[in-house]
Design a protein around this motif. Structure first.
Motif, PDB file in Angstrom:
ATOM      1  N   LEU A  45     -11.786  -1.466 -26.974  1.00 33.25           N
ATOM      2  CA  LEU A  45     -11.442  -1.368 -25.519  1.00 33.25           C
ATOM      3  C   LEU A  45     -12.577  -1.815 -24.841  1.00 33.25           C
ATOM      4  O   LEU A  45     -13.567  -0.878 -24.654  1.00 33.25           O
ATOM      5  CB  LEU A  45     -10.900  -0.199 -25.148  1.00 33.25           C
ATOM      6  CG  LEU A  45     -10.179   0.120 -23.707  1.00 33.25           C
ATOM      7  CD1 LEU A  45      -9.352  -0.950 -23.147  1.00 33.25           C
ATOM      8  CD2 LEU A  45      -9.691   1.395 -23.374  1.00 33.25           C
ATOM      9  N   PHE A  46     -12.455  -2.793 -24.002  1.00 32.59           N
ATOM     10  CA  PHE A  46     -13.864  -3.041 -23.087  1.00 32.59           C
ATOM     11  C   PHE A  46     -13.324  -2.635 -21.580  1.00 32.59           C
ATOM     12  O   PHE A  46     -12.089  -2.649 -21.268  1.00 32.59           O
ATOM     13  CB  PHE A  46     -14.135  -4.582 -23.033  1.00 32.59           C
ATOM     14  CG  PHE A  46     -14.630  -4.799 -24.406  1.00 32.59           C
ATOM     15  CD1 PHE A  46     -15.934  -4.927 -24.695  1.00 32.59           C
ATOM     16  CD2 PHE A  46     -13.834  -5.926 -25.206  1.00 32.59           C
ATOM     17  CE1 PHE A  46     -16.489  -5.452 -25.905  1.00 32.59           C
ATOM     18  CE2 PHE A  46     -14.377  -6.150 -26.119  1.00 32.59           C
ATOM     19  CZ  PHE A  46     -15.728  -6.041 -26.743  1.00 32.59           C
ATOM     20  N   ASP A  47     -14.349  -2.324 -20.768  1.00 30.59           N
ATOM     21  CA  ASP A  47     -13.917  -2.488 -19.356  1.00 30.59           C
ATOM     22  C   ASP A  47     -15.348  -2.751 -18.502  1.00 30.59           C
ATOM     23  O   ASP A  47     -16.354  -2.844 -19.094  1.00 30.59           O
ATOM     24  CB  ASP A  47     -13.737  -0.870 -18.788  1.00 30.59           C
ATOM     25  CG  ASP A  47     -14.600   0.145 -18.930  1.00 30.59           C
ATOM     26  OD1 ASP A  47     -15.830  -0.004 -18.371  1.00 30.59           O
ATOM     27  OD2 ASP A  47     -14.363   1.036 -19.656  1.00 30.59           O
ATOM     28  N   GLY A  48     -15.173  -3.140 -17.395  1.00 27.22           N
ATOM     29  CA  GLY A  48     -16.293  -3.532 -16.718  1.00 27.22           C
ATOM     30  C   GLY A  48     -15.702  -4.367 -15.344  1.00 27.22           C
ATOM     31  O   GLY A  48     -14.272  -4.748 -15.274  1.00 27.22           O
ATOM     32  N   ASP A  49     -16.607  -4.969 -14.508  1.00 33.88           N
ATOM     33  CA  ASP A  49     -16.277  -5.514 -13.164  1.00 33.88           C
ATOM     34  C   ASP A  49     -15.440  -6.828 -13.731  1.00 33.88           C
ATOM     35  O   ASP A  49     -15.780  -7.721 -14.337  1.00 33.88           O
ATOM     36  CB  ASP A  49     -17.554  -5.983 -12.766  1.00 33.88           C
ATOM     37  CG  ASP A  49     -17.279  -6.484 -11.157  1.00 33.88           C
ATOM     38  OD1 ASP A  49     -16.057  -6.854 -11.002  1.00 33.88           O
ATOM     39  OD2 ASP A  49     -18.485  -6.998 -10.501  1.00 33.88           O
ATOM     40  N   PRO A  50     -14.003  -6.723 -13.321  1.00 31.00           N
ATOM     41  CA  PRO A  50     -13.274  -7.853 -13.747  1.00 31.00           C
ATOM     42  C   PRO A  50     -13.588  -9.108 -12.915  1.00 31.00           C
ATOM     43  O   PRO A  50     -13.294 -10.108 -13.221  1.00 31.00           O
ATOM     44  CB  PRO A  50     -11.887  -7.290 -13.153  1.00 31.00           C
ATOM     45  CG  PRO A  50     -12.178  -6.145 -11.818  1.00 31.00           C
ATOM     46  CD  PRO A  50     -13.544  -5.561 -12.697  1.00 31.00           C
ATOM     47  N   GLY A  51     -14.445  -8.871 -11.846  1.00 30.10           N
ATOM     48  CA  GLY A  51     -14.684 -10.195 -11.218  1.00 30.10           C
ATOM     49  C   GLY A  51     -16.042 -10.660 -11.186  1.00 30.10           C
ATOM     50  O   GLY A  51     -16.406 -11.746 -10.814  1.00 30.10           O
ATOM     51  N   ALA A  52     -16.847 -10.166 -12.220  1.00 31.27           N
ATOM     52  CA  ALA A  52     -17.959 -10.857 -12.491  1.00 31.27           C
ATOM     53  C   ALA A  52     -17.866 -12.097 -13.232  1.00 31.27           C
ATOM     54  O   ALA A  52     -17.074 -12.361 -14.022  1.00 31.27           O
ATOM     55  CB  ALA A  52     -18.858  -9.718 -13.496  1.00 31.27           C
TER      56      ALA A  52
END
Length: 236
Positions: A45-52
């Motif tokens: 499971l990854f997460d992080g800025d979706p707009g990067a």
């Protein structure tokens, strides 16, 4: 919502991940493979800025890892992706991964967007055939240790820690030799270390690191325990 742009290089090269994992361990691993491996799944499971934008993970990008309790009989203290064996009531491999992640970390399954499933990978030492399920959480739910008897630590590990060459080396024990990562209080090695290594390499995130730096596994387990003690003290 679709996957963020920085995950595109990984999702476009999933075949490379599977190929590298199949080759791990060479002939010795092939001889150890179980005749009737049990089905299991893990959630990556990854997460992080979706707009990067771009092909490089943003500074806030993480991947969810757990550390098994030290009192367990099998694989005690080892770091892993949330996951486990398939139960009769599980509809499919994704259901297994999400259920296990919920049971181990309290993760809200509704916060996860499933992006892909890898081909099953045999793990000879445990007798499982594991399906890695890749997911993304644009709005990550709260996670933590649900059962201290099963899990010692739940952590969203920054991808920057895993990619950093200073945190990378090889470990050896008997015939085993494989990639490892010093991720804060965690030592990531074995099947999970191989999978993290394959993900980073296939995504093009890898930076040159010293593959000739081969360390005894027992030494690195002790070093990780010392880091964990400091980590816990600082968290108080």
């Amino acid at each position: 919502m679709s996957a963020p742009q920085w995950l595109d290089p990984l999702l476009g090269n999933l075949g490379d991940v599977a190929d590298e994992l199949r080759l791990r361990g060479g002939a010795v691993a092939a001889l150890q493979r179980a005749k009737h491996p049990r089905p299991a799944s893990v959630l990556i499971l990854f997460d992080g800025d979706p707009g990067a934008s771009g092909a490089t993970p943003p500074e806030d990008a993480t991947v969810l890892l757990t550390q098994r309790a030290s009192a367990l009989r099998q694989h005690s203290g080892q770091v892993a992706f949330p996951g486990g064996k398939r139960d009769p009531g599980d509809a499919d491999d994704v259901a297994v991964a999400l259920r296990e992640a919920w049971e181990e970390t309290g993760l809200d399954p509704d916060s996860v967007e499933i992006l892909a499933e890898l081909d099953p990978i045999e793990v000879p030492v445990s007798g499982f055939r594991v399906v890695p399920v890749i997911g993304y959480a644009a709005r990550p739910s709260e996670v933590g240790v649900v059962d201290p008897g099963e899990t010692a630590l739940v952590r969203r590990v920054p991808l920057a820690e895993l990619i950093d060459p200073a945190h990378r080396f090889m470990v050896r024990k008997s015939f085993y030799r494989g990639p490892a990562f010093a991720a804060g209080p965690m030592l990531v090695w074995g099947f999970t270390g191989g999978l993290v290594n394959a993900l980073i390499r296939s995504a093009g995130w890898e930076r040159p690191w010293n593959t000739d730096d081969v360390r005894p596994l027992t030494d690195e387990v002790r070093a990780a325990a010392a880091r964990a003690a400091t980590w816990q003290e600082n968290a108080r």
